[in-house]
Write a protein that holds these residues in place. Sequence first.
Motif, PDB file in Angstrom:
ATOM      1  N   ASN A 134      43.529  35.571  36.856  1.00  0.00           N
ATOM      2  CA  ASN A 134      42.192  36.119  37.105  1.00  0.00           C
ATOM      3  C   ASN A 134      41.894  36.047  38.593  1.00  0.00           C
ATOM      4  O   ASN A 134      41.513  35.001  39.116  1.00  0.00           O
ATOM      5  N   SER A 138      35.282  41.474  40.482  1.00  0.00           N
ATOM      6  CA  SER A 138      35.101  42.099  39.180  1.00  0.00           C
ATOM      7  C   SER A 138      36.310  42.936  38.795  1.00  0.00           C
ATOM      8  O   SER A 138      36.849  43.687  39.607  1.00  0.00           O
ATOM      9  N   GLY A 139      36.747  42.806  37.544  1.00  0.00           N
ATOM     10  CA  GLY A 139      37.834  43.627  37.035  1.00  0.00           C
ATOM     11  C   GLY A 139      39.211  43.230  37.500  1.00  0.00           C
ATOM     12  O   GLY A 139      40.155  44.019  37.388  1.00  0.00           O
ATOM     13  N   LYS A 140      39.389  41.992  38.005  1.00  0.00           N
ATOM     14  CA  LYS A 140      40.687  41.572  38.543  1.00  0.00           C
ATOM     15  C   LYS A 140      41.476  40.686  37.575  1.00  0.00           C
ATOM     16  O   LYS A 140      42.499  40.132  37.944  1.00  0.00           O
ATOM     17  N   TYR A 141      40.993  40.548  36.342  1.00  0.00           N
ATOM     18  CA  TYR A 141      41.731  39.783  35.339  1.00  0.00           C
ATOM     19  C   TYR A 141      42.856  40.638  34.782  1.00  0.00           C
ATOM     20  O   TYR A 141      42.675  41.813  34.454  1.00  0.00           O
ATOM     21  N   ASN A 142      44.058  40.053  34.652  1.00  0.00           N
ATOM     22  CA  ASN A 142      45.182  40.788  34.096  1.00  0.00           C
ATOM     23  C   ASN A 142      46.013  39.847  33.232  1.00  0.00           C
ATOM     24  O   ASN A 142      46.737  38.988  33.741  1.00  0.00           O
ATOM     25  N   TRP A 161      45.877  43.790  43.684  1.00  0.00           N
ATOM     26  CA  TRP A 161      44.695  43.101  44.200  1.00  0.00           C
ATOM     27  C   TRP A 161      44.429  43.598  45.605  1.00  0.00           C
ATOM     28  O   TRP A 161      45.239  43.420  46.512  1.00  0.00           O
TER      29      TRP A 161
END
Length: 296
Positions: A134, A138-142, A161
């Motif tokens: 993570n 925002s939105g960087k969890y994979n 990233w």
Amino acid sequence: MTIRIATVAIATLGVLVADVAWPGTRSDSEFLNQGTIGNTRHNLSQRQTAGGGPTGSQMDAVRNNYQQVCVYCHTPHAANQNISAPLWNRTVRSTTYTLYNQQSLSQEATQPGPNSLTCLSCHDGQTAVDSIVNMPGSGKYNAALALNPDTSTTKALLDAWSTTDDAFDHFGLKDNNTECLSCHSPGGQGGAQDFSAFAIGTDLRNDHPVGVKLPSGSDWNVPSGTYKNVRFFDTDGDSRPDKEELRFYDSGQGYEVECASCHDPHGVPGATASFLPTFLRVTADGSQICLTCHVK
């Protein structure tokens, strides 16, 4: 692979992903090794700007600078569920380690538990130091970074990233003078500090054994404290495992030695303002750390 352990793990987290204050500007600390983890080598966002060492451009080329201290290991949300470690944010690999095996051991060592695997997630050299699940923003969890991604997949995901100075590669602490050790080894580029002793690899035969059970008998001191899954030497009598107290962890096979038995990754103050070397819980002066457990 899910490794279960009770809630007490390596150490108290404290601040998770907020910036930790340290002297100088962000990413400019001179590795003072005192006061906070932000001044130690475990702050992977910093780079030395005085007294030699790599420049910011060299470091930022080979690891994402997330500009936060704690995020390289911990996340307040979307923690990696493949290991029972506190809010763990790093990639976890399924690895069979070559274990310490000497006739002097009264029982065979078992594979490292969570309180070693967290350390080995950098120090065995298999995983890039910036390989986290993570990423900030925002939105960087994979979830694809959680367990055993291959090298090309890891690189592609970490490249996604986006910052002003994206890394073009993602280095690990390998033990063969490549990647991080291409600079951090004797004769390495740029005169960087030698980290070769900390590149442990997956062969653990030449290190203090982990996965060995708490022994009994007259050759060993008995830990006086028990707290959840930890037996510890309660030197101050407060009935809790403090960071400067050695301990054994029960990962489901009885109380055993793990990396975090002797090391605290956030630093332990010594007699002076500085943390003890190599993140030890007890000083090695006069073999004090050895004699905590061993009767000699």
